[in-house]
Design an enzyme around this catalytic site. Structure first.
Site, PDB file in Angstrom:
ATOM      1  CD  GLU A 319      -2.929  -1.192   2.305  1.00 58.17           C
ATOM      2  OE1 GLU A 319      -2.652  -0.636   3.369  1.00 58.17           O
ATOM      3  OE2 GLU A 319      -4.035  -1.747   2.069  1.00 58.17           O
ATOM      4  CG  ASP A 393      -7.580  -5.467   5.075  1.00 58.60           C
ATOM      5  OD1 ASP A 393      -7.112  -5.712   6.187  1.00 58.60           O
ATOM      6  OD2 ASP A 393      -7.612  -4.324   4.589  1.00 58.60           O
ATOM      7  CD  GLU A 421      -9.859  -1.130   8.180  1.00 58.91           C
ATOM      8  OE1 GLU A 421      -8.951  -1.722   8.800  1.00 58.91           O
ATOM      9  OE2 GLU A 421      -9.712  -0.661   7.045  1.00 58.91           O
ATOM     10  CG  HIS A 549     -12.868  -5.347  -0.045  1.00 65.35           C
ATOM     11  ND1 HIS A 549     -13.171  -4.161  -0.669  1.00 65.35           N
ATOM     12  CD2 HIS A 549     -11.603  -5.202   0.434  1.00 65.35           C
ATOM     13  CE1 HIS A 549     -12.127  -3.336  -0.580  1.00 65.35           C
ATOM     14  NE2 HIS A 549     -11.167  -3.940   0.094  1.00 65.35           N
TER      15      HIS A 549
HETATM   16  C1  BDP Z   1      -6.137  -2.160   6.148  1.00 65.64           C
HETATM   17  C2  BDP Z   1      -6.424  -0.781   6.647  1.00 65.64           C
HETATM   18  C3  BDP Z   1      -5.273   0.170   6.473  1.00 65.64           C
HETATM   19  C4  BDP Z   1      -4.005  -0.490   7.030  1.00 65.64           C
HETATM   20  C5  BDP Z   1      -3.784  -1.809   6.359  1.00 65.64           C
HETATM   21  C6  BDP Z   1      -2.635  -2.586   6.941  1.00 65.64           C
HETATM   22  O1  BDP Z   1      -7.538  -0.276   5.943  1.00 65.64           O
HETATM   23  O2  BDP Z   1      -5.589   1.361   7.133  1.00 65.64           O
HETATM   24  O3  BDP Z   1      -2.903   0.352   6.853  1.00 65.64           O
HETATM   25  O4  BDP Z   1      -4.896  -2.630   6.534  1.00 65.64           O
HETATM   26  O5  BDP Z   1      -2.905  -3.531   7.663  1.00 65.64           O
HETATM   27  O6  BDP Z   1      -7.057  -2.996   6.779  1.00 65.64           O
HETATM   28  O7  BDP Z   1      -1.478  -2.283   6.695  1.00 65.64           O
END
Ligand code: BDP
Length: 730
Positions: A319, A393, A421, A549
């Site tokens: 990311e 996730d 989240e 998701h």
């Molecule tokens: C996702 C989140 C993000 C985190 C990422 C992570 O949306 O904010 O930075 O995971 O785990 O779930 O690095």
């Protein structure tokens, strides 16, 4: 106000004056503070008569040293806890003089413990035993460990026995942690913003540190120690290099000083490009000698300030974060660089496997495995690879991550999300003990049947001594720590499972309810039932049967099954649900992305077969027609709708159950939970309506009889916008 322990009749009858008289006479203990949730599960509310009498008899005296900060913390906790529970603390003596003494210590620091529990010297580190003994012919209890921290853990366990009304007679308990590193991950930025945080600001008041040590830090350490947690990563995985600069290290050292007596080590998230940002180097290439020298010097500096520093957590090449691949190097090259400089100090690297690339056409769920499994055996001994529980996730439901079991030569550290989240932030009641247990109990079949994820994580499957488990914290500056009273249970459950991943989710919930709310059987029964059904309710109203998701973009608040376009396909919902006129679901079978092949053969076969895959994961692994018959006999579309409504109905049922406890819970907490449940019901309904409106445009099928159409057109749901929803990444 609530009068703890007083029968209801008395409470109802007592007018303010009568109550004041009782309080003055010391007959009824007043709660030390309002029931605002700050005390967590360490409330130590008075035990009701007649039980109190028996407990008092078993805790008349306390023999506990205070030669070290940990011993002092242990003694203070026992005095505070027993004092609250029993109305008055036991007498503190150097040697017991009466029946009912509690003796705590290690064989090394207490001759009496050495006599009563010599075998404590053979316990594992941090472990303890609690045993009913006779001391000079009189009954008593010994709480012993091999080290001070073990004794502290034992003291908390002893208090839990009282808090949950277990007998103190005939005790013979022996406990040691199954997992070595049991840590929280704070996604906290240096400006106190918490990524995916729904409980206010960061509890780390960086600006006032190191001068001001908020007493909350000590209470944080107490709470973690009460669960047996032994580490905390203070800053966000999306790390700012600044945390490694000298002024911040001084602040970190101050926090480490608060944590140390409680057996909690401090760790930091390290930004891979820190040698450039802080050191002014032109590269962060892990094989560059100048980069290595920079890390070496930095780590030496850290240990000069914090001799028991735990190590680094790293999110690299994920990311947008920098990492070794920026220089054509592998994750192993990056992790090993840091591991080498940490090793002489006893530090570890927790290298995250949450990686996926926007340029990569491969199914996102497959990428971490593809990237990491070939590196098995290439990591240094002090590296753990930290893997999220599922391959995408932290969704309300995911299958277990296929990396578990697939890297026998590498310690794999579990990463759970405690902050919700994807399960309703802090307003929705969703107990995650069941989610954690579902993953830990899953069988990877890596070495035949019984190769559970728990056995991968605790090291027993592949013979690793270095093991770990992490929970992304839900803790913030809110008075009640977690944003809602019930989210405290998720911190609690994570901690208990980190100590013993085979504990039962219901037992954990029950202990938490007793400690946090009440031992009243009506409360315990009703609240545990709410908790146990709660996560499934979230799955139902956000998208059951393996959908995932589907949340709104960016902040992830509320439904967004229509999310499409934008910077990357695998950040959209349409990428994951793949709804068409014909059907719905992500085909990860052998005929599709073949993600199933990443699991061991017996698991892969089941996941690959739409007739055998658990229905709860059907649309995770298969794209199936809307009219596919389900086990209920209903077609898929009808089943989905039934699930959406079932989820909403479950929230309504939780509200009714909670309402029925109005007289049995203190009004302050009752009111907030009731209000949050009302929010949850509205939002569950919103998820249900918006999702059905959206998917019906594909299925073009009527709703099954008795199920109401969404009250508004799809466009209305799509138009909703929440630019200030909390917790967004930034
Ligand atoms: C996702 C989140 C993000 C985190 C990422 C992570 O949306 O904010 O930075 O995971 O785990 O779930 O690095």
């Amino acid at each position: 106000m609530r009068v703890p322990g007083a029968p209801r009749r008395l409470r109802a009858a007592a007018g303010a004056a009568a109550l004041a008289a009782l309080l003055l006479a010391g007959l009824v203990a007043a709660p030390a503070s309002a029931e605002d949730g700050y005390a967590l599960w360490l409330r130590y509310a008075p035990i009701e008569a007649p039980d109190a009498q028996a407990y008092r008899a078993a805790a008349t005296q306390l023999v506990a040293g205070a030669a070290t900060p940990t011993q002092a913390a242990t003694r203070d906790e026992l005095l505070r806890g027993l004092g609250g529970l029993l109305g008055a603390p036991p007498r503190l003596l150097p040697y017991p003089t009466a029946a009912g003494a509690i003796v705590v210590g290690t064989p090394a620091n207490s001759p009496l413990v050495a006599r009563l529990a010599p075998d404590a010297a053979q316990l594992d580190r941090e472990g303890y035993l609690i045993r009913s003994v006779r001391i000079d012919g009189r009954p008593g209890t010994v709480v012993a460990g091999r080290d001070d921290i073990g004794v502290l853990h034992g003291a908390f366990h002893l208090l839990r026995l009282l808090q949950t009304r277990q007998p103190l007679q005939g005790l013979d308990l022996r406990e040691s942690p199954r997992i070595k590193l049991r840590v929280l991950n704070h996604w906290d930025n240096l400006d106190r913003y918490v990524e995916r945080g729904y409980a206010g600001q960061s509890i780390w008041d960086w600006h006032r540190l190191p001068g001001w040590l908020d007493p909350r830090y000590t209470d944080y350490a107490r709470a973690n120690a009460s669960l047996g947690l032994n580490g905390t990563v203070l800053n966000n995985v999306n790390a700012n290099a600044e945390i490694l600069a000298a002024p911040y290290l001084e602040k970190v050292a101050a926090l480490a000083g608060v944590m140390r007596p409680y057996g909690i080590r401090v760790y930091l998230s390290a930004r891979f490009s820190a040698p450039m940002e802080l050191g002014g180097l032109s590269t962060a290439d892990p094989l560059d000698p100048a980069v290595r020298r920079w890390w070496q010097a930095k780590v030496d500096e850290v240990y000069a300030r914090i001799p028991d520093f735990g190590g680094f957590l790293v999110k690299a090449n994920s990311e947008g974060q920098p990492g070794p691949q920026d220089y054509g190097r592998s994750h192993a090259d990056g992790a090993n660089l840091l591991a080498d400089v940490l090793a002489p100090h006893g530090g570890v690297v927790m290298w995250r496997a949450f990686v996926y690339s926007d340029e990569e056409p491969e199914d996102r769920a497959r990428q971490a495995y593809s990237e990491f499994v070939p590196l098995d055996g290439r990591f240094r001994d002090n590296v753990l690879v930290q893997v999220k529980n599922g391959p995408v996730d932290f969704q309300p439901r995911e299958p277990f991550h296929p990396m578990f079991g697939a890297m026998p030569k590498t310690p794999l550290m579990m990463e759970f999300q405690v902050t919700k989240e994807y399960l309703g932030f802090s307003t929705h009641l969703a107990y995650l003990g069941t989610l954690y247990r579902e993953t830990l109990a899953a069988d990877t079949f890596a070495r035949g049947e019984g190769s559970t994820v728990a056995r991968v994580v605790d090291g027993s499957l592949h013979g690793h001594a270095l093991t770990g488990i992490a929970g992304v914290a839900n803790i913030g500056s809110d008075r009640n720590w977690s944003g809602s009273h019930f989210d405290q249970a998720n911190w609690y459950a994570f901690g208990r499972l980190a100590w013993n991943p085979d504990l039962d989710a219901r037992d954990i919930a029950e202990a938490w309810v007793r400690m946090t709310f009440s031992n009243d059987p009506r409360v315990v029964e009703a609240v545990v039932a709410m908790m146990m059904a709660s996560r499934e309710a979230v799955v139902d109203y956000t998208g059951a049967l393996g959908l995932h998701h589907l949340m709104a973009r960016g902040h992830h608040y509320g439904p967004g099954p229509w999310v499409d376009g934008g910077p990357r396909a695998d950040w959209t919902s349409v990428y994951f649900h793949r709804a068409t006129r014909e059907g719905i679901g992500f085909d990860r079978s052998r005929r599709g992305s073949n993600a199933v092949s990443q699991y061991a053969a017996p698991v892969a076969e089941v996941f690959d077969d739409p007739a055998r895959v658990p229905e709860a994961l059907l649309l995770w692994f298969h794209h199936v027609p809307w009219d596919r018959p389900m086990r209920s006999g209903r077609p898929l579309w009808d089943e989905l709708v039934v699930r959406y409504d079932r989820g909403v109905a479950q929230v309504a049922a939780m509200r009714a159950a909670w309402d029925g406890l109005r007289d049995r819970i203190d009004p302050e907490r009752h009111r907030q939970v009731a209000a949050f449940l009302a929010i949850q019901e509205q939002e569950a309904q919103w998820w249900r309506d918006a999702s059905i409106a959206y998917f019906q445009a594909f299925s073009r099928r009527p709703l099954p009889a008795g199920h109401a159409p969404p009250p508004r057109p799809l466009a209305d749901y799509e138009a909703l916008s929440f630019p200030h929803a909390p917790g967004d990444g930034r």
